[in-house]
Design a protein around this motif. Structure first.
Motif, PDB file in Angstrom:
ATOM      1  N   ASN A  65       9.153  14.631  -0.019  1.00 38.97           N
ATOM      2  CA  ASN A  65       9.657  14.164   1.034  1.00 38.97           C
ATOM      3  C   ASN A  65       9.840  12.606   1.185  1.00 38.97           C
ATOM      4  OD1 ASN A  65      10.047  16.776   2.127  1.00 38.97           O
ATOM      5  ND2 ASN A  65       7.820  16.675   3.102  1.00 38.97           N
ATOM      6  N   LYS A  66      10.786  12.075   1.806  1.00 36.52           N
ATOM      7  CA  LYS A  66      10.870  10.649   2.003  1.00 36.52           C
ATOM      8  C   LYS A  66      10.312  10.196   3.316  1.00 36.52           C
ATOM      9  CE  LYS A  66      14.484   9.546  -1.305  1.00 36.52           C
ATOM     10  NZ  LYS A  66      15.583   9.326  -1.631  1.00 36.52           N
ATOM     11  N   ILE A  67       9.427   9.291   3.278  1.00 41.69           N
ATOM     12  CA  ILE A  67       8.823   8.680   4.393  1.00 41.69           C
ATOM     13  C   ILE A  67       9.347   7.598   4.836  1.00 41.69           C
ATOM     14  CG2 ILE A  67       6.552   7.925   5.529  1.00 41.69           C
ATOM     15  CD1 ILE A  67       6.732  10.946   4.412  1.00 41.69           C
ATOM     16  N   GLN A  68       9.874   7.464   6.214  1.00 43.37           N
ATOM     17  CA  GLN A  68      10.568   6.297   6.600  1.00 43.37           C
ATOM     18  C   GLN A  68      10.060   5.771   7.826  1.00 43.37           C
ATOM     19  OE1 GLN A  68      13.704   5.924   4.853  1.00 43.37           O
ATOM     20  NE2 GLN A  68      13.590   3.957   5.622  1.00 43.37           N
ATOM     21  N   GLY A  69       9.712   4.820   7.741  1.00 44.36           N
ATOM     22  CA  GLY A  69       9.055   3.778   8.980  1.00 44.36           C
ATOM     23  C   GLY A  69       7.810   4.422   9.305  1.00 44.36           C
ATOM     24  N   GLN A  70       7.041   5.095   8.733  1.00 40.35           N
ATOM     25  CA  GLN A  70       5.686   5.582   9.321  1.00 40.35           C
ATOM     26  C   GLN A  70       4.800   4.531   9.686  1.00 40.35           C
ATOM     27  OE1 GLN A  70       4.885   9.266   8.922  1.00 40.35           O
ATOM     28  NE2 GLN A  70       3.360   8.933  10.270  1.00 40.35           N
ATOM     29  N   GLU A  71       4.374   4.325  10.768  1.00 39.07           N
ATOM     30  CA  GLU A  71       3.301   3.282  11.256  1.00 39.07           C
ATOM     31  C   GLU A  71       1.976   3.705  10.764  1.00 39.07           C
ATOM     32  OE1 GLU A  71       4.386   2.351  15.283  1.00 39.07           O
ATOM     33  OE2 GLU A  71       6.070   1.669  14.868  1.00 39.07           O
TER      34      GLU A  71
ATOM     35  N   ASP B 214     -10.651  -8.164   3.436  1.00 37.53           N
ATOM     36  CA  ASP B 214     -11.797  -8.544   4.102  1.00 37.53           C
ATOM     37  C   ASP B 214     -12.262  -7.619   5.033  1.00 37.53           C
ATOM     38  OD1 ASP B 214     -10.132  -8.460   5.994  1.00 37.53           O
ATOM     39  OD2 ASP B 214      -9.691 -10.664   6.449  1.00 37.53           O
ATOM     40  N   GLY B 215     -11.949  -6.358   5.028  1.00 41.25           N
ATOM     41  CA  GLY B 215     -12.557  -5.209   5.859  1.00 41.25           C
ATOM     42  C   GLY B 215     -11.577  -5.203   7.270  1.00 41.25           C
ATOM     43  N   SER B 216     -10.969  -6.066   7.450  1.00 37.30           N
ATOM     44  CA  SER B 216     -10.028  -6.041   8.644  1.00 37.30           C
ATOM     45  C   SER B 216      -8.768  -5.018   8.483  1.00 37.30           C
ATOM     46  CB  SER B 216      -9.458  -7.507   9.246  1.00 37.30           C
ATOM     47  OG  SER B 216      -8.696  -7.809   8.263  1.00 37.30           O
ATOM     48  N   THR B 217      -8.102  -4.724   9.827  1.00 40.53           N
ATOM     49  CA  THR B 217      -6.890  -3.714   9.580  1.00 40.53           C
ATOM     50  C   THR B 217      -5.898  -4.464   9.980  1.00 40.53           C
ATOM     51  OG1 THR B 217      -7.324  -2.724  11.636  1.00 40.53           O
ATOM     52  CG2 THR B 217      -8.484  -1.607   9.504  1.00 40.53           C
ATOM     53  N   THR B 218      -4.665  -4.022   9.722  1.00 40.64           N
ATOM     54  CA  THR B 218      -3.350  -4.633   9.887  1.00 40.64           C
ATOM     55  C   THR B 218      -2.522  -3.277   9.933  1.00 40.64           C
ATOM     56  OG1 THR B 218      -1.633  -6.032   9.771  1.00 40.64           O
ATOM     57  CG2 THR B 218      -2.564  -5.248   7.434  1.00 40.64           C
ATOM     58  N   GLU B 219      -1.647  -3.199  10.816  1.00 49.15           N
ATOM     59  CA  GLU B 219      -0.624  -2.163  10.783  1.00 49.15           C
ATOM     60  C   GLU B 219       0.784  -2.350  10.270  1.00 49.15           C
ATOM     61  OE1 GLU B 219      -0.220  -0.781  15.042  1.00 49.15           O
ATOM     62  OE2 GLU B 219       0.667   1.250  14.191  1.00 49.15           O
ATOM     63  N   LEU B 220       1.249  -1.352   9.391  1.00 48.78           N
ATOM     64  CA  LEU B 220       2.118  -1.691   8.546  1.00 48.78           C
ATOM     65  C   LEU B 220       3.268  -0.394   8.821  1.00 48.78           C
ATOM     66  CD1 LEU B 220       1.045  -2.304   4.878  1.00 48.78           C
ATOM     67  CD2 LEU B 220       1.885  -4.047   6.810  1.00 48.78           C
ATOM     68  N   SER B 221       4.572  -0.681   8.960  1.00 49.70           N
ATOM     69  CA  SER B 221       5.677   0.367   9.032  1.00 49.70           C
ATOM     70  C   SER B 221       6.078   0.835   7.429  1.00 49.70           C
ATOM     71  CB  SER B 221       6.714  -0.118   9.748  1.00 49.70           C
ATOM     72  OG  SER B 221       7.883   0.763   9.572  1.00 49.70           O
TER      73      SER B 221
ATOM     74  N   VAL C  97       8.531  -8.001   2.379  1.00 49.41           N
ATOM     75  CA  VAL C  97       7.630  -6.704   2.907  1.00 49.41           C
ATOM     76  C   VAL C  97       6.883  -6.436   1.700  1.00 49.41           C
ATOM     77  CG1 VAL C  97       9.447  -5.746   4.283  1.00 49.41           C
ATOM     78  CG2 VAL C  97       9.654  -5.623   1.559  1.00 49.41           C
ATOM     79  N   THR C  98       5.763  -5.798   1.893  1.00 51.83           N
ATOM     80  CA  THR C  98       4.759  -5.221   0.668  1.00 51.83           C
ATOM     81  C   THR C  98       5.480  -4.313  -0.219  1.00 51.83           C
ATOM     82  OG1 THR C  98       3.685  -3.657   1.959  1.00 51.83           O
ATOM     83  CG2 THR C  98       2.713  -5.809   2.223  1.00 51.83           C
ATOM     84  N   ILE C  99       5.360  -4.219  -1.215  1.00 47.65           N
ATOM     85  CA  ILE C  99       5.902  -3.392  -2.148  1.00 47.65           C
ATOM     86  C   ILE C  99       4.911  -3.096  -3.289  1.00 47.65           C
ATOM     87  CG2 ILE C  99       7.827  -2.791  -3.928  1.00 47.65           C
ATOM     88  CD1 ILE C  99       9.416  -4.859  -2.639  1.00 47.65           C
ATOM     89  N   LEU C 100       4.632  -1.576  -3.252  1.00 45.51           N
ATOM     90  CA  LEU C 100       3.527  -1.164  -4.221  1.00 45.51           C
ATOM     91  C   LEU C 100       4.085  -0.123  -5.078  1.00 45.51           C
ATOM     92  CD1 LEU C 100       0.597  -0.333  -1.886  1.00 45.51           C
ATOM     93  CD2 LEU C 100       0.804  -2.229  -3.305  1.00 45.51           C
ATOM     94  N   TYR C 101       4.046   0.008  -6.408  1.00 49.62           N
ATOM     95  CA  TYR C 101       4.366   0.833  -7.409  1.00 49.62           C
ATOM     96  C   TYR C 101       3.231   1.667  -7.643  1.00 49.62           C
ATOM     97  CZ  TYR C 101       8.556  -1.310  -8.224  1.00 49.62           C
ATOM     98  OH  TYR C 101       9.910  -1.941  -8.071  1.00 49.62           O
TER      99      TYR C 101
ATOM    100  N   VAL D 258       6.995   8.120 -10.078  1.00 51.54           N
ATOM    101  CA  VAL D 258       6.428   6.968  -9.574  1.00 51.54           C
ATOM    102  C   VAL D 258       6.853   6.789  -8.215  1.00 51.54           C
ATOM    103  CG1 VAL D 258       6.788   4.217  -9.793  1.00 51.54           C
ATOM    104  CG2 VAL D 258       7.811   5.605 -11.657  1.00 51.54           C
ATOM    105  N   ILE D 259       5.514   6.474  -7.437  1.00 50.02           N
ATOM    106  CA  ILE D 259       5.688   6.458  -5.823  1.00 50.02           C
ATOM    107  C   ILE D 259       5.978   4.851  -5.724  1.00 50.02           C
ATOM    108  CG2 ILE D 259       4.247   6.729  -3.782  1.00 50.02           C
ATOM    109  CD1 ILE D 259       2.773   8.848  -5.479  1.00 50.02           C
ATOM    110  N   ILE D 260       6.847   4.684  -4.802  1.00 50.19           N
ATOM    111  CA  ILE D 260       7.173   3.367  -4.372  1.00 50.19           C
ATOM    112  C   ILE D 260       6.749   3.338  -2.637  1.00 50.19           C
ATOM    113  CG2 ILE D 260       8.906   1.789  -4.084  1.00 50.19           C
ATOM    114  CD1 ILE D 260      10.424   3.176  -6.438  1.00 50.19           C
ATOM    115  N   SER D 261       6.010   2.398  -2.485  1.00 47.85           N
ATOM    116  CA  SER D 261       5.783   2.217  -1.140  1.00 47.85           C
ATOM    117  C   SER D 261       6.071   0.987  -0.524  1.00 47.85           C
ATOM    118  CB  SER D 261       4.142   2.597  -0.985  1.00 47.85           C
ATOM    119  OG  SER D 261       3.848   2.516   0.411  1.00 47.85           O
ATOM    120  N   ILE D 262       6.938   0.696   0.587  1.00 46.96           N
ATOM    121  CA  ILE D 262       7.040  -0.460   1.072  1.00 46.96           C
ATOM    122  C   ILE D 262       6.732  -0.447   2.471  1.00 46.96           C
ATOM    123  CG2 ILE D 262       9.220  -1.888   1.778  1.00 46.96           C
ATOM    124  CD1 ILE D 262      10.861  -0.401  -0.241  1.00 46.96           C
ATOM    125  N   GLY D 263       6.091  -1.559   2.817  1.00 48.61           N
ATOM    126  CA  GLY D 263       5.432  -1.627   4.202  1.00 48.61           C
ATOM    127  C   GLY D 263       5.945  -3.020   4.711  1.00 48.61           C
ATOM    128  N   GLN D 264       6.300  -2.747   6.056  1.00 48.44           N
ATOM    129  CA  GLN D 264       6.538  -3.943   6.835  1.00 48.44           C
ATOM    130  C   GLN D 264       5.157  -4.170   7.956  1.00 48.44           C
ATOM    131  OE1 GLN D 264      10.192  -3.677   8.768  1.00 48.44           O
ATOM    132  NE2 GLN D 264      10.266  -5.689   9.077  1.00 48.44           N
TER     133      GLN D 264
END
Ligand code: ADP
Length: 770
Positions: free
Chosen positions: A465-471, A478-485, A407-411, A499-505
């Motif tokens: 607030n905690k965001i859970q599985g927001q699509e 490259d300018g294209s888009t992709t959908e992450l939860s 999964v993508t993990i961002l701090y 610190v904001i931790i953002s996890i994307g699937q």
């Protein structure tokens, strides 16, 4: 001194001369002498003995006078001797007693002798004086009288001299005795002082010895033993012991007891407060309890009946041990023997022992705190080491997980600037880690036209607030888009910064799959519905001609088209029964198909359950009579339902028919029980029952369970399946069964008083779930 003596002698002499002169000249004495003389010669008024005595005195006056003088001489000599003796005795006393500080009383025999001689002398002197006075007239020659007076005078002088001497010696003796008494008291006081000094020395030495043993190495127990031994020896007390209070202050427990005679130690004895209330009270009130006589002291009254007599204890000295304004124990001295006066220094010594005991308690408590502290410190260090090691290994593990996570993990910091990102985030977004760090999330990932959604997400997180599985759609490099939860939350780092931790699937593939699945399902559903509709309409088409067949067969069987012979009647009867069976089968199939297609129409209405039961009873009457069974229906009055009456009738009829069909003898009972939320209908029979395997497939379509009645009894195997569907899907109820082979079955149906609204679409969904 000599002058004083001479003056005395002169006084005595002049007094004697005066006496004689008075005797010879005074008319009263003259008169006395005359009267005595007359009485001697005219004795009528006197008793005869007195008369005889006076006559005898007159006759022997000379002899008597000389006798008296002789006696006086002897007595004077005796006084002389006694005076010498007395003086010698005093001299001895002065030379010995005072120097040697010894007191000795004057010999009582000597004093007696002096007293007797004095009395004798005085009597003799008075007697001779009276004698001369009485016989004065009868002397013819007055010169004799004057000689006698001279004699009296001389004796008087010598007597006065010896008496004076003896008096002075007596005074001297009293003085000496007083002196001796004073010396004796002084000696005793000095002796007491010496004794006290010795005791003090012993006590000081003992306290010094104990103080030198007061250290961390000596255990409390050993110290107490040393303390009580020292005390017993120093105070010469038979038993000394140390007692400590229990935590609730209701007991004294003996830490150590020493017996001087046996030199043995014991411990563990217990005194309970309730048994010795006076003693426990007294301890609370004094630093030292001093009982010189245990039988007289109020504090020791609890022990006088048994303990003191049995141990022969006469005196008691108790010193209480205090710590932090709280009494923690007592040191007890028990003196065996008669009562004993405890001196002040002994009391002070006992108090000092209690202080030492307190010090040892304090010392060991402090020592315990210190060791605990050291132990805690060691434990803490160990814990710190283990914790550090575990944190390090956790950190390693965490890094590994972050790097390998699919999964993508961002701090990000509070300003949404990227602090760190993992390789998967690099892979999915196409940005390199080095490029992304320091840039804002918005500048990198937010696609055009979607700033609003992303801003809303960020501020949500910012407000905790905690965001859970927001699509969300994100922009790639490259300018294209992709959908992450996306799951996102704000935490605090080690320094307390947010610190904001953002996890994307990555859900782009999942989304594509879902879309294709929905399409496939829709296709399948419409096909299924079409099939069900086809079956339903086909069955309907079948039912119309079948109804007409049954109608005509009935007419023929009733003989309306002419008489039938027995064989025809039998065959047509069979055809009639089979047609009916077929009709019921077709009706069931139509119903099932309609339910499955979601098109079974419902007719909600308010009705009394009793009516439904009545209808059921009526419908199965022929079966009851045919099978010679007993049907009991119990239904309370006035229970109304807001439901589909026809479907409920169908359901109950099916279950009751089954019960009658599969029961050979006995009875079938139907009970309607109104529960608070639901209505319960229980159908119980005494029939053949259903085995385990049968129960498993009971509510499945076209399942008829093997039994000896299977052939004999007509059936489609659809009845219970349909019942179950109607109850659960249309009426919002349930059906359960409880059965034992050859013992009977109990079917329990439950349904709400108010039928739930079931939409056709929902029904389809429910069916899919089946
Ligand atoms: P059928 O039309 O055969 O009665 P059902 O679906 O109503 O079909 O019943 C399925 C099977 O369950 C029956 O064939 C029967 O073997 C069994 N069964 C149903 N009710 C009872 C009962 N009360 N006692 C024993 N067996 C029963």
């Amino acid at each position: 001194m000599v002058f004083k003596q001479l003056l005395r002698v002169a006084c005595v002499a002049s007094l004697s001369v005066l006496a004689i002169a008075v005797v010879s000249a005074f008319p009263l004495f003259e008169e006395m002498a005359l009267t005595a003389n007359r009485l001697a010669h005219h004795p009528t008024n006197l008793p005869s003995q007195a008369h005889a005595l006076l006559a005898w005195v007159q006759v022997y006056k000379m002899e008597l006078t000389f006798g008296m003088f002789l006696t006086l001489g002897v007595l004077t000599f005796a006084l002389f001797i006694l005076d010498r003796e007395f003086r010698a005795h005093l001299q001895y006393k002065l030379s010995t007693s005072i120097d040697q500080r010894r007191f000795m009383m004057t010999d009582p025999a000597l004093l007696q002798k002096i007293r007797l001689s004095r009395i004798g002398f005085m009597i003799a002197l008075v007697a001779i004086f009276i004698l001369i006075t009485v016989t004065y007239q009868s002397y013819r020659n007055q010169l004799i009288v004057q000689f006698f007076a001279l004699g009296v005078f001389l004796f008087n002088i010598s007597g006065t001299y010896f008496f004076g001497s003896l008096k002075r010696a007596g005074q001297m003796e009293r003085l000496v005795n007083r002196l001796n008494l004073y010396h004796q008291n002084k000696d005793e006081a000095q002796e007491k002082l010496v004794q006290a000094d010795k005791r003090l020395q012993r006590q000081t030495a003992s306290l010094a010895y104990l103080a030198s043993h007061l250290n961390k190495q000596t255990s409390s127990q050993l110290f107490y033993q040393a303390l009580i031994k020292q005390s017993a020896e120093t105070l010469s007390v038979a038993r000394v012991s140390v007692w400590m209070y229990s935590a609730d202050k209701q007991q004294l427990v003996c830490e150590a007891l020493y017996e001087l005679k046996t030199q043995a130690y014991t411990q563990g004895q217990v005194l309970v407060a309730n048994d010795f209330p006076h003693y426990f009270d007294a301890l609370k009130q004094a630093r030292v309890v001093v009982a010189d006589d245990v039988y007289q002291h109020s504090a020791t009254q609890d022990f006088v009946v048994d303990y003191f007599p049995s141990q022969q204890i006469g005196a008691l000295l108790d010193a209480t041990i205090w710590h932090d304004d709280e009494m923690i124990g007592v040191i007890c001295h028990e003196h065996v023997g008669p009562a004993r006066e405890w001196t002040l220094d002994e009391q002070n010594y006992a108090g000092s022992l209690a202080d030492l005991a307190r010090l040892t308690v304090e010392l060991h408590r402090r020592q315990k705190v210190e060791t605990d502290l050291v132990e805690h410190q060691e434990n803490f260090e160990d814990m710190l080491k283990t914790r550090t090691a575990s944190i390090e290994s956790n950190a390693k593990l965490f890094r590994f997980l972050v790097e390998r996570a699919p999964v993508t993990i961002l701090y990000m910091n509070a300003a949404n600037e990227i602090i760190e990102m993992n390789p998967e985030a690099e892979r999915i977004t196409g940005y390199s880690r080095d490029y992304a760090i320091g840039r804002t999330y918005q500048s990198l990932f937010v696609p055009e036209g979607m700033t609003g959604e992303h801003e809303a997400l960020s501020s949500d997180v910012f407000f905790g607030n905690k965001i859970q599985g927001q699509e969300m759609l994100i922009r790639r490099a490259d300018g294209s888009t992709t959908e992450l939860s996306i799951s996102r939350s704000m935490e605090l780092d080690a320094e307390g910064n947010p610190v904001i931790i953002s996890i994307g699937q990555d859900i782009s593939q999942q989304k594509a799959l879902e879309a294709s699945l929905i399409k496939a399902r829709e296709a399948a559903e419409s096909a299924d519905r079409i099939k069900s509709m086809f079956v339903a309409s086909m069955s309907h088409e079948l039912r119309t001609p079948l109804n007409s067949i049954i109608g005509f067969l009935g007419v023929v069987l009733q003989g309306m088209s002419g008489e039938l012979n027995v064989k025809q009647k039998d065959q047509l009867g069979r055809a009639y029964a089979s047609s009916k069976h077929l009709l019921s089968l077709i009706s069931d199939v139509i119903d099932i198909s309609k339910i499955e297609a979601g098109f079974l129409e419902t007719h909600q209405m308010t009705f009394d359950i009793k009516e439904v039961m009545h209808d059921v009873s009526h419908a199965v009457q022929h079966l009851v009579i045919e099978r010679k069974l007993n049907l009991q229906i119990e239904c309370p009055e006035g229970i109304t339902l807001d439901s589909d009456r026809k479907r409920l009738y169908q359901v109950v009829l099916n279950v009751v028919s089954n019960a009658l069909k599969y029961t050979e003898k006995g009875h079938v009972s139907v009970k309607v029980i109104p529960l608070p939320e639901q209505l319960e209908i229980v159908v119980a029979d005494t029939g053949i029952g259903i085995d385990e395997a049968g129960l498993a497939k009971l509510f499945k379509p076209f399942e008829r369970i093997d039994s000896r009645l299977k052939i004999k009894t007509l059936g489609t195997g659809l009845g219970l399946y349909l019942t179950h569907k109607i109850l659960t899907l249309l009426l919002g109820g349930s059906i359960t069964v409880n059965s034992k082979v050859e013992q009977g079955s109990t079917f329990t149906m439950r349904l709400p008083y108010q039928m739930p609204e079931v939409e056709a679409g929902k029904l389809v969904n429910i069916l899919e779930g089946q």
